[in-house]
Motif scaffolding. Structure first.
Motif, mmCIF file in Angstrom:
data_model
loop_
_atom_site.group_PDB
_atom_site.id
_atom_site.type_symbol
_atom_site.label_atom_id
_atom_site.label_comp_id
_atom_site.label_asym_id
_atom_site.label_seq_id
_atom_site.Cartn_x
_atom_site.Cartn_y
_atom_site.Cartn_z
ATOM 1 N N TYR A 1 -4.996 -0.625 -7.737
ATOM 2 C CA TYR A 1 -5.063 -1.515 -6.577
ATOM 3 C C TYR A 1 -5.226 -2.965 -7.017
ATOM 4 O O TYR A 1 -4.648 -3.878 -6.433
ATOM 5 C CB TYR A 1 -6.203 -1.082 -5.650
ATOM 6 C CG TYR A 1 -5.798 0.043 -4.727
ATOM 7 C CD1 TYR A 1 -5.555 1.323 -5.219
ATOM 8 C CD2 TYR A 1 -5.608 -0.180 -3.371
ATOM 9 C CE1 TYR A 1 -5.149 2.347 -4.382
ATOM 10 C CE2 TYR A 1 -5.207 0.840 -2.518
ATOM 11 C CZ TYR A 1 -4.980 2.102 -3.033
ATOM 12 O OH TYR A 1 -4.564 3.113 -2.197
ATOM 13 N N ALA B 1 0.834 -1.205 0.000
ATOM 14 C CA ALA B 1 0.000 0.000 0.000
ATOM 15 C C ALA B 1 0.870 1.257 0.000
ATOM 16 O O ALA B 1 0.556 2.255 -0.663
ATOM 17 C CB ALA B 1 -0.927 -0.012 1.219
ATOM 18 N N LYS B 2 2.004 1.216 0.715
ATOM 19 C CA LYS B 2 2.911 2.377 0.738
ATOM 20 C C LYS B 2 3.494 2.638 -0.654
ATOM 21 O O LYS B 2 3.702 3.781 -1.050
ATOM 22 C CB LYS B 2 4.083 2.106 1.710
ATOM 23 C CG LYS B 2 3.776 2.518 3.127
ATOM 24 C CD LYS B 2 5.033 2.444 3.984
ATOM 25 C CE LYS B 2 4.634 2.283 5.438
ATOM 26 N NZ LYS B 2 5.490 1.409 6.211
ATOM 27 N N SER C 1 1.017 4.494 -2.675
ATOM 28 C CA SER C 1 0.957 5.872 -2.227
ATOM 29 C C SER C 1 2.160 6.677 -2.727
ATOM 30 O O SER C 1 2.017 7.810 -3.205
ATOM 31 C CB SER C 1 0.913 5.828 -0.694
ATOM 32 O OG SER C 1 0.879 7.086 -0.184
ATOM 33 N N ASN D 1 -3.721 1.810 3.362
ATOM 34 C CA ASN D 1 -3.027 2.905 2.684
ATOM 35 C C ASN D 1 -2.776 4.063 3.637
ATOM 36 O O ASN D 1 -3.711 4.593 4.234
ATOM 37 C CB ASN D 1 -3.872 3.386 1.501
ATOM 38 C CG ASN D 1 -3.070 4.327 0.615
ATOM 39 O OD1 ASN D 1 -2.275 5.133 1.088
ATOM 40 N ND2 ASN D 1 -3.259 4.192 -0.672
ATOM 41 N N THR E 1 1.707 7.431 -6.367
ATOM 42 C CA THR E 1 0.704 8.492 -6.553
ATOM 43 C C THR E 1 1.339 9.854 -6.322
ATOM 44 O O THR E 1 1.197 10.775 -7.135
ATOM 45 C CB THR E 1 -0.468 8.338 -5.552
ATOM 46 O OG1 THR E 1 -0.966 7.019 -5.622
ATOM 47 C CG2 THR E 1 -1.582 9.325 -5.839
ATOM 48 N N GLN E 2 2.073 9.978 -5.209
ATOM 49 C CA GLN E 2 2.665 11.275 -4.869
ATOM 50 C C GLN E 2 3.653 11.720 -5.934
ATOM 51 O O GLN E 2 3.704 12.887 -6.304
ATOM 52 C CB GLN E 2 3.389 11.175 -3.528
ATOM 53 C CG GLN E 2 2.432 11.139 -2.357
ATOM 54 C CD GLN E 2 3.180 10.992 -1.045
ATOM 55 O OE1 GLN E 2 4.152 11.700 -0.791
ATOM 56 N NE2 GLN E 2 2.744 10.071 -0.216
ATOM 57 N N GLN F 1 -2.258 6.944 2.930
ATOM 58 C CA GLN F 1 -2.912 8.144 2.409
ATOM 59 C C GLN F 1 -4.377 7.880 2.174
ATOM 60 O O GLN F 1 -4.961 8.387 1.226
ATOM 61 C CB GLN F 1 -2.316 8.484 1.054
ATOM 62 C CG GLN F 1 -1.094 9.324 1.114
ATOM 63 C CD GLN F 1 -0.887 9.924 -0.255
ATOM 64 O OE1 GLN F 1 -0.881 9.212 -1.247
ATOM 65 N NE2 GLN F 1 -0.755 11.223 -0.309
ATOM 66 N N ASN F 2 -4.926 7.055 3.012
ATOM 67 C CA ASN F 2 -6.292 6.584 2.829
ATOM 68 C C ASN F 2 -7.252 7.698 2.392
ATOM 69 O O ASN F 2 -7.914 7.617 1.368
ATOM 70 C CB ASN F 2 -6.745 5.962 4.147
ATOM 71 C CG ASN F 2 -7.989 5.137 3.979
ATOM 72 O OD1 ASN F 2 -8.835 5.492 3.176
ATOM 73 N ND2 ASN F 2 -8.096 4.052 4.709
ATOM 74 N N GLU G 1 -6.415 9.686 -1.091
ATOM 75 C CA GLU G 1 -6.685 8.873 -2.280
ATOM 76 C C GLU G 1 -8.173 8.647 -2.448
ATOM 77 O O GLU G 1 -8.713 8.796 -3.528
ATOM 78 C CB GLU G 1 -5.958 7.532 -2.200
ATOM 79 C CG GLU G 1 -4.478 7.687 -2.432
ATOM 80 C CD GLU G 1 -3.904 6.526 -3.196
ATOM 81 O OE1 GLU G 1 -4.480 5.435 -3.130
ATOM 82 O OE2 GLU G 1 -2.878 6.731 -3.851
#
Ligand code: HEM
Ligand SMILES: [Mg+2]
Length: 301
Positions: free
Chosen positions: A198, A170-171, A174, A259, A177-178, A261-262, A265
């Motif tokens: 995902y 999950a990290k 994230s 995640n 995404t960043q 950044q739950n 996101e």
């Protein structure tokens, strides 16, 4: 008949889900389960030659390199994919019909019933998206070949580990995404991208280990992505349980729950703009619900 009730070991997260695992049943006479490990395709690997085509998908590329699907990467029909994906990776028929059907939409003639691997590089629809794990965003150029710089971000998050786990996977999502958000002025991220990103993480975890644990050897995953090869030589064997929309959906849900950044996101999911599109091409909210294991309910679909 339920042969096994698999419980995720993720009670620490807010959304632990359980997976009722049906016994593999032959469906419409189509094959279920992987080929025997003595099948020569597991140990035969040939790089693409001149005129052969490949895709932004490490799984399909690896299966083509082993000859589980046409080595030239062309003329892939749904029955051919059902057969090859089950034989090489124990992908369930439901997965292959759905995702193969999405893949068909990348063909210039979707009603023709087949696609070529290189057609899957079409950006933003039906499948290819930004913030991939091992490919650069289309904004920067080639969105289909393995890209070491992008992949280094994946490896950096897994640094020091030899196996995967859901929180680290999950990290990685994230982190990617960043990175895309910071560098790509045309970064696109909605529900479609969310589901595929995902889902693809759940696929590498499950194909390289099993449909439940999320614990796979990192060297297996590296061979899949870096060499587009099934890591049989390292001791990998295909999952004995089929990988289905239900097993992927449960893991997508648990990845989302883990995640870091739950909220950001989840909050950027453009549910309204994508609802009709997704329902249109994958056949309705029931299928979407299966695929996302309940996330669609959370975001109000
Ligand atoms: C017919 C079935 C399939 C189709 C049409 C398909 C198509 C695609 C496409 C178009 C992408 C690019 C998305 C992107 O990153 O922009 C992708 C990514 C991916 N696919 Fe597949 N795929 C299929 C089956 C599989 C299978 C069986 C595996 C098993 C290993 C797999 C593993 C992955 C992974 C791990 C990614 C993410 C790659 C990355 O982020 O760099 N796929 N797939
Ligand atoms: Mg991509």
């Amino acid at each position: 008949m339920v042969a096994l009730i698999a419980t995720t070991a993720l009670a620490a997260f807010s959304l632990p889900l359980t997976l009722a695992y049906p016994s593999p049943q032959p469906l419409l006479g189509l094959p279920t389960g992987p080929a025997p490990i003595t099948d020569p395709r597991f140990t035969t690997w040939n790089a693409p030659g001149s005129g052969d085509v490949r895709s932004p998908c490490p799984g399909l590329n690896a299966l083509a390199n082993h000859g589980f699907i046409h080595h030239n990467g062309k003329n892939l029909t749904i029955p051919h994919l059902v057969d090859g994906l089950a034989a090489g990776l124990n992908m369930g028929v439901d997965f292959t019909v759905l995702i193969g059907g999405a893949g068909l939409l990348a063909s210039p003639n979707p009603l023709g019933g087949s696609f070529d691997l290189n057609q899957l590089d079409q950006h933003n629809f039906p499948i290819e998206h930004d913030a991939s794990l091992s490919r650069q965003d289309a904004y920067f150029g080639n969105d289909y070949s393995f890209n070491q710089k992008i992949w280094n971000m994946f490896l950096a998050v897994y640094k020091g580990k030899t196996t995967t786990d859901i929180p680290t996977a999950a990290k990685v999502l994230s982190a990617r995404t960043q990175d895309s958000q910071a560098r790509n002025p045309q970064f696109t991220y909605g529900l479609r991208e969310f589901i595929f990103r995902y889902g693809e993480t759940a696929i590498y975890l499950q194909t390289m280990s099993d449909p439940v644990s999320g614990v796979a050897r990192l060297d297996f995953i590296r061979e899949l992505f870096e060499k587009e090869r099934l890591p049989v030589d390292l001791g990998w064997r295909p999952s004995t349980l089929p990988i289905t929309l239900a097993s992927l959906g449960v893991m997508v849900n648990n990845l989302f729950a883990a995640n870091p950044q739950n909220v950001p996101e989840g909050a950027t999911i453009l549910k309204d703009s994508y609802k009709n599109l997704i329902e249109g091409f994958i056949g309705g909210s029931e299928v979407l619900g299966n695929l996302t294991g309940g996330i669609s309910k959370q975001v109000g679909l």
